[in-house]
Design an enzyme around this catalytic site. Structure first.
Site, mmCIF file in Angstrom:
data_model
loop_
_atom_site.group_PDB
_atom_site.id
_atom_site.type_symbol
_atom_site.label_atom_id
_atom_site.label_comp_id
_atom_site.label_asym_id
_atom_site.label_seq_id
_atom_site.Cartn_x
_atom_site.Cartn_y
_atom_site.Cartn_z
ATOM 1 N NE ARG A 1 18.305 2.384 -11.743
ATOM 2 C CZ ARG A 1 17.847 1.167 -11.997
ATOM 3 N NH1 ARG A 1 16.814 0.984 -12.805
ATOM 4 N NH2 ARG A 1 18.404 0.127 -11.430
ATOM 5 C CG ASP B 1 15.784 -1.329 -15.563
ATOM 6 O OD1 ASP B 1 16.455 -1.541 -14.531
ATOM 7 O OD2 ASP B 1 15.127 -2.217 -16.132
ATOM 8 C CG ASP C 1 14.230 -9.285 -5.741
ATOM 9 O OD1 ASP C 1 13.211 -9.065 -5.082
ATOM 10 O OD2 ASP C 1 14.297 -9.160 -6.983
ATOM 11 C CD GLU D 1 20.058 -1.842 -13.457
ATOM 12 O OE1 GLU D 1 20.043 -2.745 -12.602
ATOM 13 O OE2 GLU D 1 19.404 -1.910 -14.517
ATOM 14 N N GLY E 1 0.767 -1.240 0.000
ATOM 15 C CA GLY E 1 0.000 0.000 0.000
ATOM 16 C C GLY E 1 0.795 1.284 0.000
ATOM 17 C CG ASP F 1 18.025 -4.921 -8.800
ATOM 18 O OD1 ASP F 1 16.972 -5.586 -8.775
ATOM 19 O OD2 ASP F 1 18.218 -3.996 -9.604
#
Length: 669
Positions: free
Chosen positions: A395, A397, A537, A426, A242, A493
């Site tokens: 940023r 990915d 993760d 990244e 949430g 990550d």
């Protein structure tokens, strides 16, 4: 085309080995190897010139690097891939010019070691002057050298030059030779043509705070997804808690009080996942996070506190729910979006081992064709839209999977709208190929993360290797981009760093202090400032803890103090970086940041025993010194560091009558 033969003998008997890599989209089904005599597997591929990361995967889903290939790089999971390098070998001599702090010109030279040890190198200018240095770094493959041009008058004059190796071999762009280079083969230094990459000025002064929106704060229960978990329960790959944009707004004063001035948010666009990297609509805020009106409120409230916002952007792939992919599924080859993706077979069906290219073989993340003009135009327009909604940059990915040409075009688009917008890529390995002034301002510094993890957390490398790994980065990156890289110890990550060091808060604090001392922009993953733990993760995406015994105020106060030091002392933001390697044998990690007549020294006792550092042995006697952390004291003679203690010392050079600070009679250093 190049023929590449891969051979692998797994450590235990197995019936199946697959070769997976960038050449087959990491798809095990495309990489089945042939079993030969014994337990050996072979596969032959024909590949174009280039670099190809790869691994061997066994039936037990165990992954192995190639023991016969010494070329390796870190991957997204903190482990290593082997890298096959095909094509023309790099030149034996690599030379570039750089501008460090104060506009100081630095001549960087990298010469293939060819199996020999580091040699002395001499810079011969105009055949009339020679300046000699020894290797700045030697890693077995290359020897690295630096010449720092100190004299401003000389720096304003053009001259020709070459390099003399060990007094007998000549090094120029064509390579190393025993013959003196002809005038037309020599390098030319021309200050009028000496360019320098430009990055946004605010970026090098920033402190980033990384927010995973669903886990930071829940500010509006009414937009919670169905079956939202109770705050603080165990995270999974698919559940929701949430967190939303209202929660970020509600906590802006907390972040401002910490000293943070830039928010970096994981993707906030419409998406069917909790992480948002599978975007279904690039123009719409995910309803679970809020709407466009709430977005504008967040931007306005951040600006009131002089805070910027940087968004995560995904160009490499989309969700299968994205309109273009849905059209391809419905119309097949007749779809005008068919060439937006890499479709191998029709009809298109979302299934395991799909007949279309995906990111890391995730069927719900089909890879975009970024060579398609319509695809590029759509992504560029979406990028411009968000720039005009008040963000300060992106940023980007999984940059390694994106063509360089696309990145260059996107930079032009972004800078045309806002020259001060930042672009952070990244990247998990060296970012140098993307930091040449025409693609990214900085990269996520997983090189620093990897070295720090190996040293502080795993204790797998000695201090000397930590310094060597980072010195290579100091050499490779152009200085403006070095100051703009995003330095991190935790992310969505990676294992959270406090968990990586086994909960040892002294080691944790020391590693973060080193991060603030190292060149670049500190990037704090939400919760790291209060000691939030988390494993691999998805456990690294736990809910933020806002109160109670696990909200560590002691760690938070240290973070606030480190941020304040960075804001107060210019060398920590803009200064050259020099490791004091002579202290490494005493188990002291020491780094100096310097700009003009100011210096900040970082000292860390990385041993388990008390150590005293004699400052007179490492700080020149013409400096006036002040201890600025952990307490304040003028002119300390020595530092008594307990095990895992660290300290910052500020030093200012005292002007001498009749001597210019910028020119002390030393032309090259």
């Amino acid at each position: 085309m190049n023929q590449a033969t891969f051979t692998f003998k797994p450590p235990k008997e197995t019936d199946r080995v697959c070769l997976i890599g960038s050449f087959n989209q990491w798809d095990p089904e495309k990489g089945k190897m042939k079993k030969t005599d014994g337990n050996t597997f072979v596969k032959v591929l024909y590949l174009q010139d280039g670099d190809y990361p790869y691994l061997f995967m066994t039936d037990e889903s165990e992954y192995y690097t190639d023991p016969d290939n010494r070329h390796k790089e870190r991957n997204e999971y903190g482990a290593y891939n082997s890298v096959l390098r095909l094509g023309r070998r790099p030149p034996d001599v690599v030379h570039r010019l750089d501008r460090w702090a104060n506009g100081e010109v630095v001549f960087k030279v990298k010469i293939a070691s060819s199996g020999g040890g580091p040699a002395s190198l001499r810079l011969v200018a105009n055949e009339t002057a020679a300046y000699e240095t020894t290797a700045f770094l030697a890693d077995g493959e290359w020897n690295y050298y630096l010449f720092r041009l100190r004299d401003e008058a000389v720096a304003r004059s053009a001259f020709t030059y070459y390099f003399l190796l060990d007094g007998e071999k000549y090094a120029v762009a064509d390579g190393v030779s025993s013959r003196k280079p002809e005038p037309d083969k020599r390098y030319v230094y021309d200050p009028g043509r000496l360019g320098s990459s430009r990055v946004p000025a605010w970026l090098t002064r920033a402190v980033f705070y990384h927010i995973f929106p669903d886990r930071f704060a829940n500010g509006n229960l009414e937009n919670d997804p169905e079956q939202t978990e109770r705050w603080g329960e165990r995270p999974t790959l698919t559940n929701y808690f949430g967190g939303d944009l209202q929660g970020v707004i509600d906590r802006l004063d907390y972040l401002s009080g910490l000293g943070v001035d830039t928010l970096y948010l994981n993707p906030v666009f419409a998406s069917p996942s909790n992480h948002g990297y599978d975007i279904s609509d690039f123009y719409r805020i995910a309803p679970r996070l809020g709407d466009e009106n709430l977005w504008r409120q967040l931007v306005a409230e951040a600006r009131k506190r002089r805070m910027r916002i940087v968004l995560d952007m995904v160009y490499n792939h989309t969700s299968t729910e994205f309109f273009a992919f849905q059209d391809v599924m419905e119309k097949g080859e007749r779809s005008r979006f068919a060439d937006w993706y890499y479709i191998e077979k029709y009809p298109v069906v979302v299934k395991p081992n799909p007949d279309y290219s995906c990111w890391f073989d995730y069927k719900h993340m089909p890879k975009l064709n970024l060579d398609n003009p319509d695809t590029k135009a759509y992504l560029q327009e979406a990028t411009v839209y968000w720039l005009r909604q008040g963000i300060s940059g992106f940023r980007v990915d999984t940059v390694k999977d994106i063509p360089h040409a696309f990145c260059k075009e996107m930079r032009s688009v972004v800078k045309a709208v806002n020259p001060e917008a930042c672009l952070i890529g990244e990247v998990w390995e060296s970012g140098e190929p993307w930091l040449r002034g025409d693609e990214f301002d900085g990269v996520t510094n997983y090189v620093f993360w990897g070295a720090a993890t190996d040293f502080f957390a795993k204790r797998a490398i000695p201090l000397e290797v930590l310094i060597e790994n980072l010195k290579r980065q100091l050499f490779e990156y152009p200085f403006p981009h070095l100051l703009a890289q995003a330095n991190l110890l935790s992310s969505h990550d990676t294992v959270r760093f406090l968990s990586a060091v086994g909960g040892n808060k002294a080691v944790y604090s020391q590693a973060y202090a080193f991060l603030f001392a190292y060149p670049g922009v500190p990037l704090i993953y939400y919760g790291d400032e209060i000691g939030l733990e988390g494993g691999a993760d998805p456990d690294n995406r736990r809910c933020m803890i806002w109160d109670g015994p696990l909200h560590d105020e002691g760690i938070k106060s240290r973070f606030a103090r480190l941020i304040a030091l960075r804001k107060q002392y210019r060398p920590l933001r803009e200064g050259n970086a020099v490791f004091l390697e002579e202290l490494a044998a005493s188990r002291i990690l020491a780094l100096k940041r310097e700009i003009r007549d100011e210096e900040v020294y970082f000292f860390a006792n990385v041993s388990d025993n008390p150590i005293t550092v004699d400052l007179s042995s490492c700080v020149p006697e013409d400096r006036r010194t002040s201890l600025i952390y952990p307490c304040e004291r003028e002119n300390p003679a020595a530092l008594a560091l307990q095990a895992r203690d660290f300290a910052f010392v500020f030093a200012k050079r005292q002007p001498e009558r009749g001597v210019l600070l910028e020119n002390r009679g030393q032309i090259f250093d």
